[in-house]
Scaffold this active site. Structure first.
Site, PDB file in Angstrom:
ATOM      1  N   TYR A 121     -21.963  22.236  27.988  1.00  0.00           N
ATOM      2  CA  TYR A 121     -20.994  21.901  26.937  1.00  0.00           C
ATOM      3  C   TYR A 121     -21.189  20.529  26.312  1.00  0.00           C
ATOM      4  CZ  TYR A 121     -18.589  25.987  28.808  1.00  0.00           C
ATOM      5  OH  TYR A 121     -18.282  27.270  29.209  1.00  0.00           O
TER       6      TYR A 121
ATOM      7  N   HIS B 100     -17.251  29.064  19.655  1.00  0.00           N
ATOM      8  CA  HIS B 100     -17.617  28.718  21.031  1.00  0.00           C
ATOM      9  C   HIS B 100     -18.674  27.635  20.977  1.00  0.00           C
ATOM     10  CE1 HIS B 100     -15.352  32.070  22.646  1.00  0.00           C
ATOM     11  NE2 HIS B 100     -15.842  32.795  21.654  1.00  0.00           N
TER      12      HIS B 100
HETATM   13  C1  DQA Z   1     -16.559  28.821  25.723  1.00  0.00           C
HETATM   14  C2  DQA Z   1     -17.355  29.970  26.343  1.00  0.00           C
HETATM   15  C3  DQA Z   1     -16.506  30.741  27.340  1.00  0.00           C
HETATM   16  O1  DQA Z   1     -17.266  31.794  27.917  1.00  0.00           O
HETATM   17  C4  DQA Z   1     -16.033  29.833  28.448  1.00  0.00           C
HETATM   18  O2  DQA Z   1     -15.182  30.528  29.328  1.00  0.00           O
HETATM   19  C5  DQA Z   1     -15.404  28.581  27.950  1.00  0.00           C
HETATM   20  C6  DQA Z   1     -15.970  27.923  26.775  1.00  0.00           C
HETATM   21  C7  DQA Z   1     -17.430  27.950  24.795  1.00  0.00           C
HETATM   22  O3  DQA Z   1     -16.868  27.219  23.989  1.00  0.00           O
HETATM   23  O4  DQA Z   1     -18.662  27.984  24.899  1.00  0.00           O
HETATM   24  O5  DQA Z   1     -14.495  28.052  28.570  1.00  0.00           O
HETATM   25  O6  DQA Z   1     -15.514  29.374  24.937  1.00  0.00           O
END
Ligand code: DQA
Length: 144
Positions: free
Chosen positions: A22, A100
């Site tokens: 992330y 995402h």
């Molecule tokens: C997310 C992807 C999801 O699978 C995960 O559970 C998240 C973050 C993303 O921003 O990449 O918490 O939404």
């Protein structure tokens, strides 16, 4: 134009949470980046994050009354589990984009199941904070 930006579970710990997936920026860093980038285009955004599914639903239900013109949502893990958030999104009749940070198709199999995604115009994923940037750009170009 006033856009509501909603975030689901665990996005409050962005920055320290799996930085290899992330990145090292917090949600507040992303918010500041976006607000700076779009203020001159007349786009105001209100950012909210919660770890509680019910709170997300309440915010989506209230969005019309609160005067929001559009919604950008990262439902996080609720993406893969929540029919209730999908139903709430269907009830908000305004442009909606799901974002995402990570490319979920490169990750675990269960992340390929997306319950909420069909309620939005489209999904932008895999571009980190630029997933949000691209979503805002779309709204800036396509709404008046
Ligand atoms: C997310 C992807 C999801 O699978 C995960 O559970 C998240 C973050 C993303 O921003 O990449 O918490 O939404």
């Amino acid at each position: 134009m006033k856009i509501l930006v909603l975030g689901g579970a665990n996005l409050n710990i962005l920055g320290s949470r799996q930085p290899d997936v992330y990145g090292s920026e917090t949600l507040e860093d992303i918010q500041n980046f976006i607000q700076k980038s779009f203020i001159e285009k007349g786009i105001e955004s209100v950012w909210r994050q919660t770890n509680a599914e019910s709170e997300l639903i309440d915010w989506i239900q209230a969005a019309k009354e609160e005067g929001f013109d559009g919604l950008i949502i990262n439902p996080a893990a609720f993406t893969h589990t929540s029919v209730a958030i999908y139903d709430a999104l269907l009830s908000f009749d305004a442009p909606k984009i799901e974002v995402h940070l990570s490319n979920t198709y490169k990750r675990e199999e269960f992340r390929k199941i997306k319950i909420t995604s069909g309620a939005s115009l489209g999904v932008i994923e895999g571009f980190g904070k630029y997933s949000y940037f691209l979503a805002f750009n779309y709204l800036a170009e396509n709404m008046n």
